[in-house]
Design a protein around this motif. Structure first.
Motif, PDB file in Angstrom:
ATOM      1  N   GLY A 104      -9.205  -0.870   6.893  1.00 19.39           N
ATOM      2  CA  GLY A 104      -9.071  -2.226   7.397  1.00 19.39           C
ATOM      3  C   GLY A 104      -9.491  -3.217   6.320  1.00 19.39           C
ATOM      4  O   GLY A 104     -10.182  -2.848   5.374  1.00 19.39           O
ATOM      5  N   PRO A 105      -9.044  -4.462   6.416  1.00 15.18           N
ATOM      6  CA  PRO A 105      -8.135  -4.996   7.433  1.00 15.18           C
ATOM      7  C   PRO A 105      -6.705  -4.486   7.238  1.00 15.18           C
ATOM      8  O   PRO A 105      -6.435  -3.736   6.301  1.00 15.18           O
ATOM      9  N   GLN A 106      -5.824  -4.917   8.094  1.00 12.52           N
ATOM     10  CA  GLN A 106      -4.454  -4.413   8.102  1.00 12.52           C
ATOM     11  C   GLN A 106      -3.750  -4.614   6.766  1.00 12.52           C
ATOM     12  O   GLN A 106      -2.971  -3.764   6.331  1.00 12.52           O
ATOM     13  N   GLU A 107      -4.022  -5.736   6.086  1.00 12.74           N
ATOM     14  CA  GLU A 107      -3.346  -6.019   4.821  1.00 12.74           C
ATOM     15  C   GLU A 107      -3.621  -4.937   3.789  1.00 12.74           C
ATOM     16  O   GLU A 107      -2.752  -4.603   2.979  1.00 12.74           O
ATOM     17  N   ARG A 108      -4.835  -4.400   3.796  1.00 12.51           N
ATOM     18  CA  ARG A 108      -5.159  -3.333   2.841  1.00 12.51           C
ATOM     19  C   ARG A 108      -4.424  -2.050   3.227  1.00 12.51           C
ATOM     20  O   ARG A 108      -3.911  -1.341   2.359  1.00 12.51           O
ATOM     21  N   ARG A 109      -4.379  -1.762   4.510  1.00  8.86           N
ATOM     22  CA  ARG A 109      -3.701  -0.541   4.978  1.00  8.86           C
ATOM     23  C   ARG A 109      -2.212  -0.596   4.663  1.00  8.86           C
ATOM     24  O   ARG A 109      -1.621   0.392   4.215  1.00  8.86           O
ATOM     25  N   VAL A 110      -1.602  -1.754   4.862  1.00  8.73           N
ATOM     26  CA  VAL A 110      -0.168  -1.908   4.611  1.00  8.73           C
ATOM     27  C   VAL A 110       0.174  -1.626   3.154  1.00  8.73           C
ATOM     28  O   VAL A 110       1.209  -1.032   2.845  1.00  8.73           O
ATOM     29  N   GLY A 111      -0.707  -2.043   2.246  1.00 10.35           N
ATOM     30  CA  GLY A 111      -0.450  -1.818   0.835  1.00 10.35           C
ATOM     31  C   GLY A 111      -0.328  -0.347   0.480  1.00 10.35           C
ATOM     32  O   GLY A 111       0.500   0.042  -0.355  1.00 10.35           O
ATOM     33  N   TRP A 112      -1.138   0.492   1.110  1.00 13.74           N
ATOM     34  CA  TRP A 112      -1.070   1.930   0.870  1.00 13.74           C
ATOM     35  C   TRP A 112       0.122   2.558   1.579  1.00 13.74           C
ATOM     36  O   TRP A 112       0.820   3.398   1.022  1.00 13.74           O
ATOM     37  N   LEU A 113       0.364   2.141   2.813  1.00 16.13           N
ATOM     38  CA  LEU A 113       1.479   2.712   3.571  1.00 16.13           C
ATOM     39  C   LEU A 113       2.826   2.415   2.906  1.00 16.13           C
ATOM     40  O   LEU A 113       3.756   3.213   2.995  1.00 16.13           O
ATOM     41  N   ALA A 114       2.912   1.266   2.241  1.00 17.25           N
ATOM     42  CA  ALA A 114       4.167   0.900   1.590  1.00 17.25           C
ATOM     43  C   ALA A 114       4.576   1.895   0.515  1.00 17.25           C
ATOM     44  O   ALA A 114       5.760   2.024   0.194  1.00 17.25           O
ATOM     45  N   LEU A 115       3.605   2.627  -0.021  1.00 21.30           N
ATOM     46  CA  LEU A 115       3.910   3.623  -1.046  1.00 21.30           C
ATOM     47  C   LEU A 115       4.466   4.911  -0.455  1.00 21.30           C
ATOM     48  O   LEU A 115       4.951   5.775  -1.188  1.00 21.30           O
ATOM     49  N   LEU A 116       4.421   5.023   0.863  1.00 19.12           N
ATOM     50  CA  LEU A 116       4.859   6.251   1.528  1.00 19.12           C
ATOM     51  C   LEU A 116       6.071   6.051   2.426  1.00 19.12           C
ATOM     52  O   LEU A 116       6.760   7.014   2.753  1.00 19.12           O
ATOM     53  N   ASP A 117       6.319   4.806   2.843  1.00 18.89           N
ATOM     54  CA  ASP A 117       7.321   4.593   3.892  1.00 18.89           C
ATOM     55  C   ASP A 117       8.671   4.078   3.397  1.00 18.89           C
ATOM     56  O   ASP A 117       9.513   3.661   4.198  1.00 18.89           O
ATOM     57  N   GLY A 118       8.874   4.081   2.083  1.00 20.39           N
ATOM     58  CA  GLY A 118      10.165   3.637   1.567  1.00 20.39           C
ATOM     59  C   GLY A 118      10.296   2.144   1.375  1.00 20.39           C
ATOM     60  O   GLY A 118      11.403   1.644   1.136  1.00 20.39           O
ATOM     61  N   THR A 119       9.184   1.416   1.474  1.00 27.46           N
ATOM     62  CA  THR A 119       9.237  -0.037   1.287  1.00 27.46           C
ATOM     63  C   THR A 119       9.793  -0.404  -0.086  1.00 27.46           C
ATOM     64  O   THR A 119      10.609  -1.324  -0.227  1.00 27.46           O
ATOM     65  N   TYR A 120       9.356   0.318  -1.091  1.00 25.73           N
ATOM     66  CA  TYR A 120       9.734  -0.023  -2.462  1.00 25.73           C
ATOM     67  C   TYR A 120      11.037   0.662  -2.856  1.00 25.73           C
ATOM     68  O   TYR A 120      11.060   1.695  -3.508  1.00 25.73           O
ATOM     69  N   THR A 121      12.111   0.071  -2.421  1.00 26.51           N
ATOM     70  CA  THR A 121      13.450   0.582  -2.722  1.00 26.51           C
ATOM     71  C   THR A 121      13.792   0.306  -4.189  1.00 26.51           C
ATOM     72  O   THR A 121      13.146  -0.529  -4.843  1.00 26.51           O
ATOM     73  N   PRO A 122      14.816   0.966  -4.723  1.00 22.49           N
ATOM     74  CA  PRO A 122      15.249   0.642  -6.091  1.00 22.49           C
ATOM     75  C   PRO A 122      15.568  -0.837  -6.267  1.00 22.49           C
ATOM     76  O   PRO A 122      15.317  -1.406  -7.338  1.00 22.49           O
ATOM     77  N   GLN A 123      16.102  -1.469  -5.228  1.00 21.60           N
ATOM     78  CA  GLN A 123      16.434  -2.890  -5.327  1.00 21.60           C
ATOM     79  C   GLN A 123      15.168  -3.747  -5.482  1.00 21.60           C
ATOM     80  O   GLN A 123      15.138  -4.717  -6.254  1.00 21.60           O
ATOM     81  N   ILE A 124      14.117  -3.389  -4.740  1.00 22.26           N
ATOM     82  CA  ILE A 124      12.857  -4.134  -4.842  1.00 22.26           C
ATOM     83  C   ILE A 124      12.232  -3.936  -6.215  1.00 22.26           C
ATOM     84  O   ILE A 124      11.721  -4.884  -6.830  1.00 22.26           O
ATOM     85  N   LEU A 125      12.282  -2.723  -6.729  1.00 22.75           N
ATOM     86  CA  LEU A 125      11.708  -2.457  -8.045  1.00 22.75           C
ATOM     87  C   LEU A 125      12.501  -3.170  -9.141  1.00 22.75           C
ATOM     88  O   LEU A 125      11.915  -3.700 -10.097  1.00 22.75           O
ATOM     89  N   ASP A 126      13.829  -3.213  -9.001  1.00 16.82           N
ATOM     90  CA  ASP A 126      14.642  -3.969  -9.946  1.00 16.82           C
ATOM     91  C   ASP A 126      14.289  -5.449  -9.898  1.00 16.82           C
ATOM     92  O   ASP A 126      14.209  -6.129 -10.933  1.00 16.82           O
TER      93      ASP A 126
END
Length: 261
Positions: free
Chosen positions: A142-164
């Motif tokens: 916690g808080p949620q913002e910290r948790r979201v940052g880690w989950l984004a590395l596992l849930d496909g948030t960072y697509t090739p388009q986002i990285l580009d």
């Protein structure tokens, strides 16, 4: 008593380490393994300053019981509170420029570099862990913002388009720094300052993460600038505190993509 809670000397964690070594300050190194989430078990993690941390996973400085968070604020504090080499420009306008640089690069490099570094280096280490155990650990963050940052590395948030898009967005701050260095040795006035420590800590890894953006041919002034800063004894001492021997491969989540715009 001066204590610095930090992980590998890279990006956010590298900044205060350089400043403390520049000041030749005696401090206690409180090292934690960010990959193993040890920062969430720190006694100081319940403090208001830690929860309001702009960088979410950055260092924490404890000075005689007072907690300071957010790496650029930490640079300002170290520069002003500790004796030794001056790290704040003497002229008022140059001091303003140093703070303006910190704000600008914090919003630019501070959000983009951690994403690229985490996807390249941290995500594979997380994906190699037991998924159920990892998700149980993340659920407690916690808080949620910290948790979201880690989950984004596992849930496909960072697509090739986002990285580009992240690499493309790097071009603006990099071009601005390259242009500034055409007529100036340092970022805020005639002398080395917290603005340069702040920029170096983030720019140092860009040739690895986005070689098409920073390289000896395309950005020769930045290339020379980075080499000049890395040669400083204080910078070498800070980097030597790495336990992995490869601090440039260790990242923690920064600002989520929703704040890029």
């Amino acid at each position: 008593m001066l204590e610095l809670y930090h992980s590998e000397p890279n990006t956010f964690f590298l900044k205060p380490l350089i400043a403390l070594h520049e000041k030749r300050a005696a401090f206690e190194s409180r090292w934690f393994d960010a990959d193993k989430f040890e920062q969430f078990s720190l006694a100081s993690s319940g403090e208001v300053e830690a929860h309001l941390h702009l960088e979410r996973e950055g260092p924490l400085l404890m000075h005689d019981g007072t907690l300071i968070s957010s790496s650029f604020f930490m640079l300002e504090y170290i520069a002003e509170a500790l004796p030794g080499i001056s790290l704040i420009p003497e002229a008022a306008y140059d001091a303003y420029r140093a703070r303006a640089s910190g704000q600008f690069l914090g919003a630019q490099l501070g959000s983009l570099v951690p994403v690229l570094g985490c996807v390249k280096y941290l995500a594979p280490r997380l994906q190699a862990m037991d998924r159920a155990a990892l998700e149980a650990t993340l659920a407690e963050i916690g808080p949620q913002e910290r948790r979201v940052g880690w989950l984004a590395l596992l849930d496909g948030t960072y697509t090739p388009q986002i990285l580009d898009a992240a690499r493309e967005r790097l071009k603006f701050p990099v071009a601005r720094i390259e242009a500034h260095l055409a007529g100036n040795a340092w970022l805020a006035g005639p002398t080395y300052s917290i603005a340069d420590i702040d920029a170096f800590a983030m720019l140092r890894v860009v040739p690895d993460l986005a070689p098409e953006v920073v390289n000896a041919t395309l950005t020769p002034r930045i290339w020379e600038y980075l080499a000049r800063i890395e040669a400083r004894p204080a910078v070498r001492a800070a980097l030597a505190m790495s336990r992995s021997g490869k601090p440039e491969q260790h990242f923690v989540p920064g600002v989520e993509p929703s704040r890029w715009g």
